[in-house]
Every structure is written in C-alpha cells, then in structure tokens.
Write a protein that holds these residues in place. Structure first.
Motif, PDB file in Angstrom:
ATOM      1  N   LYS A 183      -8.201  -8.936  10.313  1.00  0.00           N
ATOM      2  CA  LYS A 183      -8.213  -9.306   8.896  1.00  0.00           C
ATOM      3  C   LYS A 183      -6.903  -9.958   8.473  1.00  0.00           C
ATOM      4  O   LYS A 183      -6.890 -10.849   7.627  1.00  0.00           O
ATOM      5  CB  LYS A 183      -8.525  -8.093   8.022  1.00  0.00           C
ATOM      6  CG  LYS A 183      -9.971  -7.644   8.111  1.00  0.00           C
ATOM      7  CD  LYS A 183     -10.377  -6.784   6.932  1.00  0.00           C
ATOM      8  CE  LYS A 183      -9.738  -5.423   6.975  1.00  0.00           C
ATOM      9  NZ  LYS A 183     -10.211  -4.568   5.850  1.00  0.00           N
ATOM     10  N   VAL A 184      -5.807  -9.519   9.059  1.00  0.00           N
ATOM     11  CA  VAL A 184      -4.511 -10.067   8.661  1.00  0.00           C
ATOM     12  C   VAL A 184      -4.391 -11.549   9.021  1.00  0.00           C
ATOM     13  O   VAL A 184      -3.663 -12.295   8.367  1.00  0.00           O
ATOM     14  CB  VAL A 184      -3.361  -9.242   9.294  1.00  0.00           C
ATOM     15  CG1 VAL A 184      -3.306  -9.432  10.818  1.00  0.00           C
ATOM     16  CG2 VAL A 184      -2.023  -9.579   8.651  1.00  0.00           C
ATOM     17  N   THR A 185      -5.108 -12.001  10.041  1.00  0.00           N
ATOM     18  CA  THR A 185      -5.030 -13.406  10.449  1.00  0.00           C
ATOM     19  C   THR A 185      -6.194 -14.241   9.928  1.00  0.00           C
ATOM     20  O   THR A 185      -6.222 -15.458  10.134  1.00  0.00           O
ATOM     21  CB  THR A 185      -4.994 -13.528  11.983  1.00  0.00           C
ATOM     22  OG1 THR A 185      -6.205 -12.992  12.532  1.00  0.00           O
ATOM     23  CG2 THR A 185      -3.788 -12.795  12.557  1.00  0.00           C
ATOM     24  N   ALA A 186      -7.187 -13.620   9.286  1.00  0.00           N
ATOM     25  CA  ALA A 186      -8.362 -14.356   8.796  1.00  0.00           C
ATOM     26  C   ALA A 186      -7.929 -15.438   7.817  1.00  0.00           C
ATOM     27  O   ALA A 186      -7.177 -15.177   6.876  1.00  0.00           O
ATOM     28  CB  ALA A 186      -9.352 -13.401   8.138  1.00  0.00           C
ATOM     29  N   GLY A 187      -8.406 -16.658   8.064  1.00  0.00           N
ATOM     30  CA  GLY A 187      -8.020 -17.797   7.237  1.00  0.00           C
ATOM     31  C   GLY A 187      -9.185 -18.437   6.524  1.00  0.00           C
ATOM     32  O   GLY A 187     -10.292 -17.876   6.471  1.00  0.00           O
ATOM     33  N   THR A 235      -9.952 -19.572  -0.484  1.00  0.00           N
ATOM     34  CA  THR A 235      -8.504 -19.778  -0.538  1.00  0.00           C
ATOM     35  C   THR A 235      -7.845 -18.471  -0.142  1.00  0.00           C
ATOM     36  O   THR A 235      -8.120 -17.430  -0.731  1.00  0.00           O
ATOM     37  CB  THR A 235      -8.037 -20.178  -1.951  1.00  0.00           C
ATOM     38  OG1 THR A 235      -8.774 -21.325  -2.384  1.00  0.00           O
ATOM     39  CG2 THR A 235      -6.548 -20.498  -1.957  1.00  0.00           C
ATOM     40  N   ARG A 236      -6.988 -18.561   0.842  1.00  0.00           N
ATOM     41  CA  ARG A 236      -6.322 -17.360   1.338  1.00  0.00           C
ATOM     42  C   ARG A 236      -5.096 -17.036   0.506  1.00  0.00           C
ATOM     43  O   ARG A 236      -4.393 -17.923   0.026  1.00  0.00           O
ATOM     44  CB  ARG A 236      -5.909 -17.575   2.791  1.00  0.00           C
ATOM     45  CG  ARG A 236      -5.200 -16.380   3.362  1.00  0.00           C
ATOM     46  CD  ARG A 236      -4.686 -16.582   4.743  1.00  0.00           C
ATOM     47  NE  ARG A 236      -3.856 -15.433   5.103  1.00  0.00           N
ATOM     48  CZ  ARG A 236      -3.608 -15.067   6.324  1.00  0.00           C
ATOM     49  NH1 ARG A 236      -4.105 -15.735   7.329  1.00  0.00           N
ATOM     50  NH2 ARG A 236      -2.832 -14.022   6.560  1.00  0.00           N
ATOM     51  N   SER A 237      -4.830 -15.727   0.360  1.00  0.00           N
ATOM     52  CA  SER A 237      -3.616 -15.266  -0.288  1.00  0.00           C
ATOM     53  C   SER A 237      -2.919 -14.281   0.633  1.00  0.00           C
ATOM     54  O   SER A 237      -3.571 -13.489   1.310  1.00  0.00           O
ATOM     55  CB  SER A 237      -3.931 -14.586  -1.623  1.00  0.00           C
ATOM     56  OG  SER A 237      -2.766 -13.974  -2.146  1.00  0.00           O
ATOM     57  N   LEU A 238      -1.617 -14.341   0.684  1.00  0.00           N
ATOM     58  CA  LEU A 238      -0.860 -13.400   1.499  1.00  0.00           C
ATOM     59  C   LEU A 238      -0.634 -12.082   0.766  1.00  0.00           C
ATOM     60  O   LEU A 238      -0.204 -11.099   1.360  1.00  0.00           O
ATOM     61  CB  LEU A 238       0.486 -14.010   1.905  1.00  0.00           C
ATOM     62  CG  LEU A 238       0.397 -15.246   2.801  1.00  0.00           C
ATOM     63  CD1 LEU A 238       1.784 -15.796   3.078  1.00  0.00           C
ATOM     64  CD2 LEU A 238      -0.317 -14.913   4.105  1.00  0.00           C
ATOM     65  N   TYR A 239      -0.894 -12.067  -0.525  1.00  0.00           N
ATOM     66  CA  TYR A 239      -0.665 -10.874  -1.332  1.00  0.00           C
ATOM     67  C   TYR A 239      -1.918 -10.565  -2.141  1.00  0.00           C
ATOM     68  O   TYR A 239      -2.543 -11.453  -2.699  1.00  0.00           O
ATOM     69  CB  TYR A 239       0.515 -11.081  -2.277  1.00  0.00           C
ATOM     70  CG  TYR A 239       1.768 -11.525  -1.552  1.00  0.00           C
ATOM     71  CD1 TYR A 239       2.566 -10.605  -0.881  1.00  0.00           C
ATOM     72  CD2 TYR A 239       2.125 -12.863  -1.525  1.00  0.00           C
ATOM     73  CE1 TYR A 239       3.706 -11.013  -0.206  1.00  0.00           C
ATOM     74  CE2 TYR A 239       3.266 -13.279  -0.840  1.00  0.00           C
ATOM     75  CZ  TYR A 239       4.055 -12.341  -0.182  1.00  0.00           C
ATOM     76  OH  TYR A 239       5.168 -12.755   0.497  1.00  0.00           O
TER      77      TYR A 239
END
Length: 202
Positions: free
Chosen positions: A140-144, A160-164
């Motif tokens: 999940k941490v690398t899912a883009g 749209t990916r968010s890091l937070y």
C-alpha cells in the motif's frame, strides 16, 4: 379536492411512464460488442477513462454507461442484478478501466467501450487477492496512480496519490452516491490491501 386528487394520480402515473421510457431508451443503447485488443495501456489513459465515467450512476454487477453525466436510471434497487441501471459497480469499473479480459487467464489489454455491458469475472475480494493473470497485490505504501485499494467488498482506484492522509479515489461506490472521485483513507485502513495491474506501458 377530488379533482386535485385525480390530477395527482395522473401526474404520478405519467412520471412513472416517462421514467420507464428513459430507462428503456438507455438500456437499448447498451451492447455486447467485442473489445478492441490494444498494444498500449497508460495510466493517463486509464485516468481519463475512469474520470469520464463520473456521474454515470452505479449498478450492482453492471457495466454500461453513456457519458451524459447523469444516471439514466436512478434509484434502481441496490444489490439486485438485472435491474439494468446505468453504470458499473466498483469491480466492474476497475475491470473496464484496467482493460482486462473476461478470461481470467489472459493478461492482455482489451479496450471496452462505455456502452458495452460487461462486468468482468472479478469481485472486490478477487481483486484484493490479486486473482487472475493481469492482477497482483502491491504494498500500500508504494501504490500509485491507477493502482487500487481493495477489501472483501469494495475496490477503488487511486486517481491522485497523497503522501499524507488520504488519496483521491475514483470509484463506483453505491446506488445513492454513484460513481465519482472521493477523498478516502483506504491506504491506512487495515481492511484494504493494495492491488496493481500488470502491463502498463506508460
């Protein structure tokens, strides 16, 4: 008073007829056309495909919509197959967006037109487990962008990916909420796993 009541009954009857006519007009446009085999499949194109399905409604087990930005058959009974409402469900939208085959052993790229009524062989749990040749699990941490998060009952693709915090997720969520892009925190939800599709060319 009797005259008003009679007019009210007639009005309801006519509105039901017009609703039924709209439904039949929509469903008559759905088809069984074969998909187009594609040699390419980009994440940008997948974003465009899923984005175009926004506002088109939700149909449990469905897979046909017409790009008019409205649910042509709203309020059809939820979780009932065969009511012929407009839109895909969560797994049907993912299947068509990811250009998958109805054969689980094929990992090629198949473009399905919006009005092609097809759901595909996978439910949310099958996607979650990476079932079928084209699918696999991802961290999940690398899912883009255009990967997905899936639980046993739902799947949504990362628009749209968010890091937070959460991500913008494109999904066919339910009859009342339809298909749209929503802010979701599936990345941090233990009920959801990361899912990817093999074969992106860009």
């Amino acid at each position: 008073m009797r005259c008003f009541a009679a007019l009210l009954v007639v009005g309801f009857a006519l509105s039901g007829v017009s609703g039924a006519q709209a439904y039949h007009r929509f469903w008559a446009t759905c088809n069984e056309d074969a998909p187009t085999f594609m040699t390419t499949m980009t994440r940008d194109a997948a974003q465009d495909y899923a984005n175009a399905a926004r506002y088109e409604g939700y149909q449990w087990g469905g897979g046909c919509w017409n790009y008019d930005d409205a649910d042509s058959y709203p309020n059809d009974p939820p979780q009932v197959l065969g009511t012929h409402g407009e839109g895909g469900d969560c797994s049907g939208l993912t299947f068509k967006t990811w250009r998958e085959s109805t054969d689980t052993w094929r990992d090629g790229r198949y473009y399905w037109r919006a009005l092609r009524n097809v759901h595909g062989p996978y439910d949310a749990a099958a996607f979650r487990d990476g079932g079928g040749a084209p699918n696999h699990t991802v961290a999940k941490v690398t899912a883009g962008v255009m990967d997905a998060f899936a639980s046993g009952t739902h799947i949504g693709m990362i628009f749209t990916r968010s890091l937070y915090g959460g991500d913008q997720i494109v999904e066919a969520k339910c009859e009342a909420c339809g298909t749209n892009i929503f802010y979701r925190t599936y990345r941090g939800d233990s009920a959801y796993g990361g899912v990817g599709r093999w074969g992106w060319t860009g």
